[in-house]
Design an enzyme around this catalytic site. Structure first.
Site, PDB file in Angstrom:
ATOM      1  N   HIS A 227      -6.031  -1.537 -15.731  1.00  0.00           N
ATOM      2  CA  HIS A 227      -6.468  -2.168 -14.493  1.00  0.00           C
ATOM      3  C   HIS A 227      -5.360  -2.990 -13.843  1.00  0.00           C
ATOM      4  O   HIS A 227      -5.019  -2.728 -12.701  1.00  0.00           O
ATOM      5  CB  HIS A 227      -7.757  -2.996 -14.586  1.00  0.00           C
ATOM      6  CG  HIS A 227      -8.057  -3.557 -13.238  1.00  0.00           C
ATOM      7  ND1 HIS A 227      -8.607  -2.797 -12.229  1.00  0.00           N
ATOM      8  CD2 HIS A 227      -7.721  -4.731 -12.667  1.00  0.00           C
ATOM      9  CE1 HIS A 227      -8.626  -3.502 -11.113  1.00  0.00           C
ATOM     10  NE2 HIS A 227      -8.082  -4.677 -11.347  1.00  0.00           N
ATOM     11  N   TYR A 231      -2.628  -3.649  -9.724  1.00  0.00           N
ATOM     12  CA  TYR A 231      -2.097  -4.775  -8.946  1.00  0.00           C
ATOM     13  C   TYR A 231      -0.578  -4.838  -9.033  1.00  0.00           C
ATOM     14  O   TYR A 231       0.059  -5.374  -8.125  1.00  0.00           O
ATOM     15  CB  TYR A 231      -2.759  -6.094  -9.363  1.00  0.00           C
ATOM     16  CG  TYR A 231      -4.252  -6.074  -9.130  1.00  0.00           C
ATOM     17  CD1 TYR A 231      -4.752  -5.695  -7.880  1.00  0.00           C
ATOM     18  CD2 TYR A 231      -5.154  -6.378 -10.116  1.00  0.00           C
ATOM     19  CE1 TYR A 231      -6.115  -5.619  -7.651  1.00  0.00           C
ATOM     20  CE2 TYR A 231      -6.516  -6.312  -9.891  1.00  0.00           C
ATOM     21  CZ  TYR A 231      -6.993  -5.927  -8.651  1.00  0.00           C
ATOM     22  OH  TYR A 231      -8.340  -5.855  -8.435  1.00  0.00           O
ATOM     23  N   HIS A 378     -11.554   7.062  -4.250  1.00  0.00           N
ATOM     24  CA  HIS A 378     -11.214   5.627  -4.284  1.00  0.00           C
ATOM     25  C   HIS A 378      -9.713   5.423  -4.474  1.00  0.00           C
ATOM     26  O   HIS A 378      -9.075   4.694  -3.728  1.00  0.00           O
ATOM     27  CB  HIS A 378     -12.000   4.954  -5.409  1.00  0.00           C
ATOM     28  CG  HIS A 378     -11.484   3.601  -5.812  1.00  0.00           C
ATOM     29  ND1 HIS A 378     -11.571   2.505  -4.990  1.00  0.00           N
ATOM     30  CD2 HIS A 378     -10.871   3.174  -6.951  1.00  0.00           C
ATOM     31  CE1 HIS A 378     -11.029   1.454  -5.604  1.00  0.00           C
ATOM     32  NE2 HIS A 378     -10.592   1.840  -6.792  1.00  0.00           N
ATOM     33  N   PHE A 379      -9.137   6.102  -5.464  1.00  0.00           N
ATOM     34  CA  PHE A 379      -7.740   5.723  -5.722  1.00  0.00           C
ATOM     35  C   PHE A 379      -6.757   6.415  -4.782  1.00  0.00           C
ATOM     36  O   PHE A 379      -5.608   6.008  -4.708  1.00  0.00           O
ATOM     37  CB  PHE A 379      -7.368   5.821  -7.212  1.00  0.00           C
ATOM     38  CG  PHE A 379      -7.331   7.176  -7.836  1.00  0.00           C
ATOM     39  CD1 PHE A 379      -6.385   8.107  -7.480  1.00  0.00           C
ATOM     40  CD2 PHE A 379      -8.224   7.481  -8.862  1.00  0.00           C
ATOM     41  CE1 PHE A 379      -6.334   9.340  -8.107  1.00  0.00           C
ATOM     42  CE2 PHE A 379      -8.184   8.717  -9.489  1.00  0.00           C
ATOM     43  CZ  PHE A 379      -7.230   9.643  -9.108  1.00  0.00           C
ATOM     44  N   HIS A 380      -7.224   7.406  -4.031  1.00  0.00           N
ATOM     45  CA  HIS A 380      -6.313   7.912  -2.994  1.00  0.00           C
ATOM     46  C   HIS A 380      -6.279   6.987  -1.772  1.00  0.00           C
ATOM     47  O   HIS A 380      -5.316   7.003  -1.016  1.00  0.00           O
ATOM     48  CB  HIS A 380      -6.660   9.355  -2.618  1.00  0.00           C
ATOM     49  CG  HIS A 380      -6.088  10.333  -3.609  1.00  0.00           C
ATOM     50  ND1 HIS A 380      -6.747  10.680  -4.753  1.00  0.00           N
ATOM     51  CD2 HIS A 380      -4.893  10.982  -3.645  1.00  0.00           C
ATOM     52  CE1 HIS A 380      -5.987  11.516  -5.460  1.00  0.00           C
ATOM     53  NE2 HIS A 380      -4.856  11.718  -4.806  1.00  0.00           N
ATOM     54  N   ARG A 441     -14.571  14.819 -11.735  1.00  0.00           N
ATOM     55  CA  ARG A 441     -13.144  14.742 -11.439  1.00  0.00           C
ATOM     56  C   ARG A 441     -12.386  15.496 -12.514  1.00  0.00           C
ATOM     57  O   ARG A 441     -12.973  15.953 -13.495  1.00  0.00           O
ATOM     58  CB  ARG A 441     -12.697  13.271 -11.387  1.00  0.00           C
ATOM     59  CG  ARG A 441     -12.815  12.564 -12.713  1.00  0.00           C
ATOM     60  CD  ARG A 441     -12.447  11.091 -12.650  1.00  0.00           C
ATOM     61  NE  ARG A 441     -11.015  10.860 -12.587  1.00  0.00           N
ATOM     62  CZ  ARG A 441     -10.416   9.709 -12.945  1.00  0.00           C
ATOM     63  NH1 ARG A 441     -11.135   8.693 -13.402  1.00  0.00           N
ATOM     64  NH2 ARG A 441      -9.117   9.561 -12.853  1.00  0.00           N
ATOM     65  N   ARG A 442     -11.075  15.625 -12.340  1.00  0.00           N
ATOM     66  CA  ARG A 442     -10.184  16.187 -13.354  1.00  0.00           C
ATOM     67  C   ARG A 442     -10.663  17.550 -13.832  1.00  0.00           C
ATOM     68  O   ARG A 442     -10.695  17.832 -15.034  1.00  0.00           O
ATOM     69  CB  ARG A 442     -10.095  15.244 -14.557  1.00  0.00           C
ATOM     70  CG  ARG A 442      -9.511  13.918 -14.184  1.00  0.00           C
ATOM     71  CD  ARG A 442      -9.329  13.021 -15.377  1.00  0.00           C
ATOM     72  NE  ARG A 442      -8.167  12.179 -15.176  1.00  0.00           N
ATOM     73  CZ  ARG A 442      -7.759  11.262 -16.016  1.00  0.00           C
ATOM     74  NH1 ARG A 442      -8.392  11.060 -17.132  1.00  0.00           N
ATOM     75  NH2 ARG A 442      -6.679  10.557 -15.762  1.00  0.00           N
TER      76      ARG A 442
END
Ligand code: HAS
Ligand code: CU
Length: 550
Positions: A227, A231, A378-380, A441-442
């Site tokens: 996580h 950041y 989300h992470f794109h 996913r994946r």
């Protein structure tokens, strides 16, 4: 000596940063190219047979895509950019250039060691490398060397800071250098989980020194780092949004002290939240998961501070340029500047990425989206846009500055930024929808026997969005290459450091101290992770044999 040449020569730092950027951009090039094949595969166009014998499967491509884009591109870019920003904002060379270069070569050596098994299809374990999937040892050792190199970057930054501090007692640390230090110090604390996983579990296991391993303990250590690593990627983009973008927008940063508060909150709260990636894992108590969910809501807050500050600073710039109205000022931003445009567009998509993050973090709601294409959407928006498009925007001034030559084409750069925004908006919206419809996913979805007819229209949008993104990326790389090699027009750019409406003199002294915040961060980690990790280490049997599933 005249005052003019009293300023230190920072060209060696420029060369170091250029070296990091070259590796970063080559990695990104390979990484995004493979993403294009994934998007086409989802749309029903399987081009993997064309990639033989280099890429042997969808999953090998996906492993390379993840590792190169989010582990390698980010780490090299950030190491180059933040060392540059620190030296410039202190107006001082790095502590020891020999150490700084040795660090670069160590990191590059680690990358090469990682790349060999990846390219040889001996590490098709995706970027999370969850055991019991077992890769070649060189994959784990190489990545560990990259992490060790990042610690040496921290060392360089800290020693540079101490030299500066000795010469400037009592002065507030310049904001860009302060933020760079927080980023690397936070990362150094955060990377301990990954280091422990590698050194005590994955490396001995892959070398055959121990017979078995354990999936749950490995995942807990991975997400301890996994996580806060987001950041580590995001804060350098925030550094640009806080300390550079306001000036590029023609205005000033809203508040220097508020910016420091936001970064110190990241230092304290980034790490003790990793269980929000493990809500569905058995063997961790519900109570601790809930605690991590609440702390995730807490670490949401410094991003809200950032949202407020960045909008206030943009508005300040736009109004100085004649902007009027409650929202009308937005149009008065310098939209002809590709660096600013790329970054503002990345912020807009990030607002949606942040909202999605809150849904992910909401424990029970996570059960709906976990392991579905939603998370990919989300992470794109976050790392794939807030971070990547911002980093691209930064290179639109940084590469001309380092090279001493003007950007090859401003129009091409503007087109690129808008295409990324449009392509990602299409692709990620489709991925979110697919996730809600239950698509995993994946997965090489075209080959899945359970492919549902109602997924088809969204899958086509993934292909269309992915194609637009690929065109955008190629425009970007062409522009960078032409700037570096062909452009002849000289450029005399400066680093666009912004002033603040409320400056550092308003920051209370506690915001420029380290010990209380570090102590607070460590206490939070011990509370949030201590009981679970101690129990897992004490009771785990380490008996899972390795598997090669590819
Ligand atoms: Fe996340 C999964 C929760 C932020 C990356 N995240 C992932 C994964 C990645 C990732 C890579 O709680 C997948 C990992 C894997 O492979 O399994 N994430 C959050 C939360 C936040 C968040 C609460 N994520 C990020 C960032 C990332 C990133 C940043 C990369 C850089 N995420 C999760 C959770 C999961 C997860 C669960 C696990 C899901 C699962 O089930 O597996 C927050 O930090 C977000 C805060 C952001 C904001 C937005 C502030 C907006 C700003 C822009 C200002 C805009 C302007 C423009 C000025 C509060 C600062 C004007 C705006 C207009 C709209 C006009
Ligand atoms: Cu997370």
């Amino acid at each position: 000596m005249t005052p003019a040449d009293a300023a230190p020569d920072l060209r060696p730092e420029d060369r170091l940063t250029a070296a990091y950027l070259i590796v970063a951009l080559i990695s990104l090039f390979v990484g995004v190219s493979l993403g294009f094949f994934q998007a086409l595969e989802h749309a029903g166009i399987n081009l993997y047979p064309w990639l033989l014998p280099v890429i042997k499967s969808y999953y090998q491509g996906l492993s390379l895509h993840g590792v190169l884009n989010i582990l390698v591109f980010t780490t090299f870019f950030i190491s180059g950019f933040l060392q540059f920003i620190t030296a410039r904002s202190f107006g001082m060379p790095l502590w020891n250039r020999g150490l700084a270069w040795a660090t670069f070569w160590l990191m590059t050596g680690g990358l090469i060691l990682t790349a060999i098994p990846l390219l040889g299809n001996a590490a098709t374990v995706l970027f999370t490398f969850y055991p019991p999937m077992k890769a070649h040892w060189a994959f784990y050792v190489g990545l560990t060397l990259v992490v060790v190199a990042t610690w040496l970057v921290t060392l360089t930054l800290v020693l540079t800071y101490r030299t500066w501090r000795a010469r400037n007692p009592g002065v507030r640390t310049p904001l860009p250098a302060f933020m760079s230090l927080v980023t690397f110090v936070m990362w150094t604390i955060a990377s301990l989980g990954l280091a422990a996983e590698m050194l005590f579990m994955m490396i001995p296991w892959s070398l055959g020194m121990v017979a078995g391993t354990d999936a749950l303990l490995a995942r807990a250590l991975f997400w301890y780092t996994g996580h806060p690593i987001v950041y580590f990627w995001l804060l350098p983009a925030y550094i640009s949004w806080y300390t550079l973008v306001p000036r590029q927008a023609g205005g000033k940063l809203f508040s220097d002290p508020l910016a420091r508060v936001s970064f110190l909150l990241f230092l304290v709260l980034s790490t003790p939240v990793g269980f929000h990636h493990q809500f569905t894992d058995p063997g961790i108590s519900q109570g601790w998961k809930l605690f991590h969910a609440f702390l995730t809501f807490a670490v949401f807050f410094p991003s809200l501070l950032t949202f407020f500050s960045v909008v206030a600073s943009l508005e300040n710039g736009a109004r100085a340029r004649g902007g009027k109205g409650w929202v009308g000022w937005f149009g008065k931003l310098p939209w002809r500047d590709p660096s600013l445009t790329a970054q503002v567009l990345s912020m807009i998509l990030f607002a949606f990425g942040g909202i999605g993050g809150l849904i992910n973090a909401s424990f029970t709601m996570n059960l709906v989206v976990h392991n579905t294409a939603w998370v990919v959407g989300h992470f794109h928006l976050t790392v794939g846009t807030a971070v990547t498009l911002t980093f691209m925007g930064i290179t639109y001034w940084l590469v001309p500055l380092l090279r001493g030559r003007a950007l090859w084409s401003r129009r091409m750069a503007l087109t690129q930024a808008w295409l990324w925004f449009i392509g990602m908006a299409i692709m990620s919206t489709a991925q979110h929808r697919l996730g809600l419809m239950g698509m995993p996913r994946r997965t090489m979805i075209g080959a899945a026997p359970y492919l549902q007819p109602e997924w088809q229209s969204a899958l086509h949008l993934v292909g269309i969005g992915g194609t637009i993104l690929f065109i955008s990326a190629m425009l970007y790389f062409a522009n960078m290459l032409l700037t570096a090699v062909v452009s002849r027009e000289p450029s005399a750019l400066e680093v666009p450091f912004a002033e603040a409406l409320s400056g550092p003199e308003h920051a209370p002294a506690i915001l420029d101290r380290w010990r209380p915040w570090l102590a607070f961060a460590l206490v939070m980690i011990v509370i949030a992770y201590g009981p679970t990790l101690v129990r897992l280490v004490a009771t785990t049997p380490f008996d899972a044999p390795g598997m090669r599933v590819w």
